[in-house]
Design a protein around this motif. Structure first.
Motif: not given
Length: 145
Positions: A40-67
């Motif tokens: 409920n609190r997270l929904q309220r934070l989304e409704d307020m525009g404070i929580l914008k999106c949910y994302t993941i953090n990819i390890d770019c070198p492991e994903f094929g981007y070394k630089v």
């Protein structure tokens, strides 16, 4: 806006920032609430525009981007969409793109497959923008910064 956020909200967001895969029940146990109350609190934070999106953090070198490169751009001609098209055609991914202080100035955080991909990309950038290039050597985490 911040007056509507209490310490429990801050603790929920901090915990999810560190462990976004935590269940609502796990977060609730950490902040002494039920899982439903956290939801409920997270929904309220989304409704307020404070929580914008949910994302993941990819390890770019492991994903094929070394630089990992940071570029400060000053556009000579065209607009940022021209630069984005150039990036789209390169062997890279834009992580973040910001309009920054300065006339027609942008900061681009991007990853490239390798140095050869970066070096192949840069000549195409020359007609569009002057740039300052920085290669990221290491990422400092909250406890190290």
């Amino acid at each position: 806006m911040t007056a509507r956020i209490d310490e429990t909200d801050r603790r929920i967001l901090e915990y999810l920032h560190k462990n976004s895969r935590a269940t609502m029940k796990e977060v609730g146990e950490r902040v002494h609430l039920t899982g439903q109350a956290v939801k409920n609190r997270l929904q309220r934070l989304e409704d307020m525009g404070i929580l914008k999106c949910y994302t993941i953090n990819i390890d770019c070198p492991e994903f094929g981007y070394k630089v990992h490169a940071l570029l400060r751009l000053c556009l000579k001609r065209g607009d940022i969409d021209d630069v984005r098209r150039l990036f789209a055609d390169a062997d890279c991914r834009i992580l973040h793109c910001y309009r920054i202080t300065g006339e027609r100035a942008y900061a681009v955080d991007a990853v490239f497959a390798d140095m050869e991909a970066l070096q192949a990309f840069l000549p195409g950038l020359d007609p569009l923008a002057g740039y300052e290039l920085h290669i990221v050597l290491d990422e400092l985490h909250d406890s190290e910064a």
